[in-house]
Motif scaffolding. Structure first.
Motif, mmCIF file in Angstrom:
data_model
loop_
_atom_site.group_PDB
_atom_site.id
_atom_site.type_symbol
_atom_site.label_atom_id
_atom_site.label_comp_id
_atom_site.label_asym_id
_atom_site.label_seq_id
_atom_site.Cartn_x
_atom_site.Cartn_y
_atom_site.Cartn_z
ATOM 1 N N PRO A 107 0.821 -1.223 0.000
ATOM 2 C CA PRO A 107 0.000 0.000 0.000
ATOM 3 C C PRO A 107 0.846 1.262 0.000
ATOM 4 N N GLY A 108 0.267 2.340 -0.537
ATOM 5 C CA GLY A 108 0.921 3.631 -0.455
ATOM 6 C C GLY A 108 1.188 4.004 0.996
ATOM 7 N N GLY A 109 2.321 4.650 1.253
ATOM 8 C CA GLY A 109 2.702 5.021 2.606
ATOM 9 C C GLY A 109 3.538 3.993 3.330
ATOM 10 N N SER A 110 3.769 2.848 2.701
ATOM 11 C CA SER A 110 4.569 1.792 3.339
ATOM 12 C C SER A 110 6.047 2.176 3.386
ATOM 13 N N PRO A 111 6.761 1.700 4.410
ATOM 14 C CA PRO A 111 8.208 1.921 4.431
ATOM 15 C C PRO A 111 8.906 0.962 3.471
ATOM 16 N N TRP A 112 9.997 1.429 2.870
ATOM 17 C CA TRP A 112 10.862 0.558 2.092
ATOM 18 C C TRP A 112 12.284 1.069 2.259
ATOM 19 N N TRP A 113 13.262 0.291 1.834
ATOM 20 C CA TRP A 113 14.667 0.620 2.073
ATOM 21 C C TRP A 113 15.448 0.471 0.781
ATOM 22 N N ARG A 114 16.424 1.348 0.595
ATOM 23 C CA ARG A 114 17.329 1.249 -0.555
ATOM 24 C C ARG A 114 18.756 1.502 -0.095
ATOM 25 N N LEU A 115 19.687 0.968 -0.848
ATOM 26 C CA LEU A 115 21.094 1.192 -0.549
ATOM 27 C C LEU A 115 21.433 2.640 -0.857
ATOM 28 N N ALA A 116 22.028 3.319 0.104
ATOM 29 C CA ALA A 116 22.370 4.732 -0.062
ATOM 30 C C ALA A 116 23.790 4.970 0.405
ATOM 31 N N ALA A 117 24.452 5.895 -0.247
ATOM 32 C CA ALA A 117 25.796 6.302 0.170
ATOM 33 C C ALA A 117 25.693 7.186 1.412
ATOM 34 N N ALA A 118 26.834 7.541 1.953
ATOM 35 C CA ALA A 118 26.851 8.316 3.194
ATOM 36 C C ALA A 118 26.149 9.657 3.039
ATOM 37 N N ASP A 119 26.155 10.232 1.797
ATOM 38 C CA ASP A 119 25.512 11.531 1.582
ATOM 39 C C ASP A 119 24.029 11.404 1.306
ATOM 40 N N GLY A 120 23.515 10.140 1.309
ATOM 41 C CA GLY A 120 22.097 9.928 1.107
ATOM 42 C C GLY A 120 21.704 9.651 -0.319
ATOM 43 N N ASP A 121 22.635 9.844 -1.286
ATOM 44 C CA ASP A 121 22.314 9.565 -2.681
ATOM 45 C C ASP A 121 22.126 8.073 -2.894
ATOM 46 N N ALA A 122 21.265 7.720 -3.857
ATOM 47 C CA ALA A 122 21.025 6.316 -4.160
ATOM 48 C C ALA A 122 22.307 5.666 -4.624
ATOM 49 N N ALA A 123 22.513 4.415 -4.190
ATOM 50 C CA ALA A 123 23.704 3.666 -4.590
ATOM 51 C C ALA A 123 23.337 2.487 -5.473
ATOM 52 N N ASP A 124 22.124 2.514 -6.066
ATOM 53 C CA ASP A 124 21.677 1.392 -6.884
ATOM 54 C C ASP A 124 22.583 1.138 -8.073
ATOM 55 N N ASP A 125 23.212 2.184 -8.600
ATOM 56 C CA ASP A 125 24.040 2.033 -9.789
ATOM 57 C C ASP A 125 25.517 1.876 -9.454
ATOM 58 N N ALA A 126 25.806 1.606 -8.185
ATOM 59 C CA ALA A 126 27.195 1.434 -7.780
ATOM 60 C C ALA A 126 27.755 0.141 -8.353
ATOM 61 N N PRO A 127 29.064 0.040 -8.549
ATOM 62 C CA PRO A 127 29.659 -1.201 -9.005
ATOM 63 C C PRO A 127 29.502 -2.297 -7.970
ATOM 64 N N ALA A 128 29.942 -3.489 -8.341
ATOM 65 C CA ALA A 128 29.753 -4.652 -7.474
ATOM 66 C C ALA A 128 30.371 -4.445 -6.093
ATOM 67 N N ALA A 129 31.479 -3.722 -6.026
ATOM 68 C CA ALA A 129 32.082 -3.461 -4.720
ATOM 69 C C ALA A 129 31.180 -2.548 -3.910
ATOM 70 N N ASP A 130 31.256 -2.635 -2.586
ATOM 71 C CA ASP A 130 30.428 -1.803 -1.724
ATOM 72 C C ASP A 130 30.731 -0.330 -1.949
ATOM 73 N N PRO A 131 29.693 0.502 -2.137
ATOM 74 C CA PRO A 131 29.943 1.941 -2.168
ATOM 75 C C PRO A 131 30.492 2.382 -0.810
ATOM 76 N N PRO A 132 31.263 3.466 -0.764
ATOM 77 C CA PRO A 132 31.826 3.924 0.517
ATOM 78 C C PRO A 132 30.729 4.180 1.547
ATOM 79 N N ARG A 133 30.828 3.491 2.669
ATOM 80 C CA ARG A 133 29.912 3.686 3.791
ATOM 81 C C ARG A 133 28.448 3.561 3.384
ATOM 82 N N ALA A 134 28.163 2.710 2.414
ATOM 83 C CA ALA A 134 26.781 2.513 1.972
ATOM 84 C C ALA A 134 25.965 1.881 3.092
#
Length: 220
Positions: free
Chosen positions: A40-67
């Protein structure tokens, strides 16, 4: 394994061995037609984000810094997600303020079920290519992150360096079959489940312990 109606699941997307996104959903049904999930609308969900809050979905296979996994709020429509067994796509029914708003097909790997220590869910890998279908059955391709592409160009998102890659060809063939179903107004684009509404007792669930377990893979 089968999931019970109303059961809370974690729907997880992976990339390069890393958890990229997860959604909390409830089981609407789990039967011979496949698994149906309610978001439903309003539900919580989670995404991988870098330390500055930007989306890290397009990061390479290695872990983004402090993701880290950053909590978001689902601001989209109410969604019924249909996951047919052993099929490389998911179909979503969308409702805006209770009015049916069309379908969205996500090309992705066949999902894998899992249950572990009181937490359960489904895992997959997103191919970043969607088919957006309006209630009148007009349709368009949406290659996320690649606006303005044609359908054939969008399919290359799967493997832009090797257009003869078997996975790319499989995605292309799947996409072509889905378009034929849309244009013929055949299931799942025939009106089935358009009137579905959730159980009034379903509340927004909390993220259960064990959501970050290793990725489930299909058994050969």
């Amino acid at each position: 394994m089968k999931f019970a109606p109303g059961e809370v699941l974690v729907r997880r997307y992976w990339r390069g061995g890393h958890l990229q996104r997860l959604y909390l959903v409830r089981v609407a049904a789990d039967d011979d037609r496949g698994l149906r999930l309610w978001l439903p609308g309003g539900s919580p969900w989670w995404r991988l984000a870098a330390a500055d809050g930007d989306a890290a979905d397009d990061a390479p296979a290695a872990d983004p810094p402090r993701a880290r996994l950053a909590r978001q709020t689902w601001t989209g429509p109410d969604v019924l997600i249909w996951l047919p067994e052993q099929t490389p796509y998911a179909v979503s029914w969308l409702w805006d303020d209770g009015t049916f708003a069309g379908w969205r097909v996500t090309l992705e790997e066949p999902y894998v079920r899992w249950a572990d220590r009181g937490c359960a869910g489904v895992d997959t890998v997103d191919h970043a290519l969607d088919l957006v279908v309006q209630p009148d059955h007009t349709w368009r391709w949406l290659a996320r992150g690649e606006p303005g592409q044609s359908a054939s160009e969008a399919v290359r998102v799967v493997d832009p360096l090797d257009r003869t890659n078997p996975q790319t060809l499989q995605v292309r063939a799947t996409a072509e079959r889905l378009v034929k179903l849309v244009e013929a107004r055949q299931f799942p684009f025939d009106g089935t489940w358009r009137g579905l509404r959730p159980d009034a007792s379903w509340t927004v669930p909390a993220l259960p312990p064990g959501y970050d377990r290793p990725r489930a893979v299909a058994r050969l």
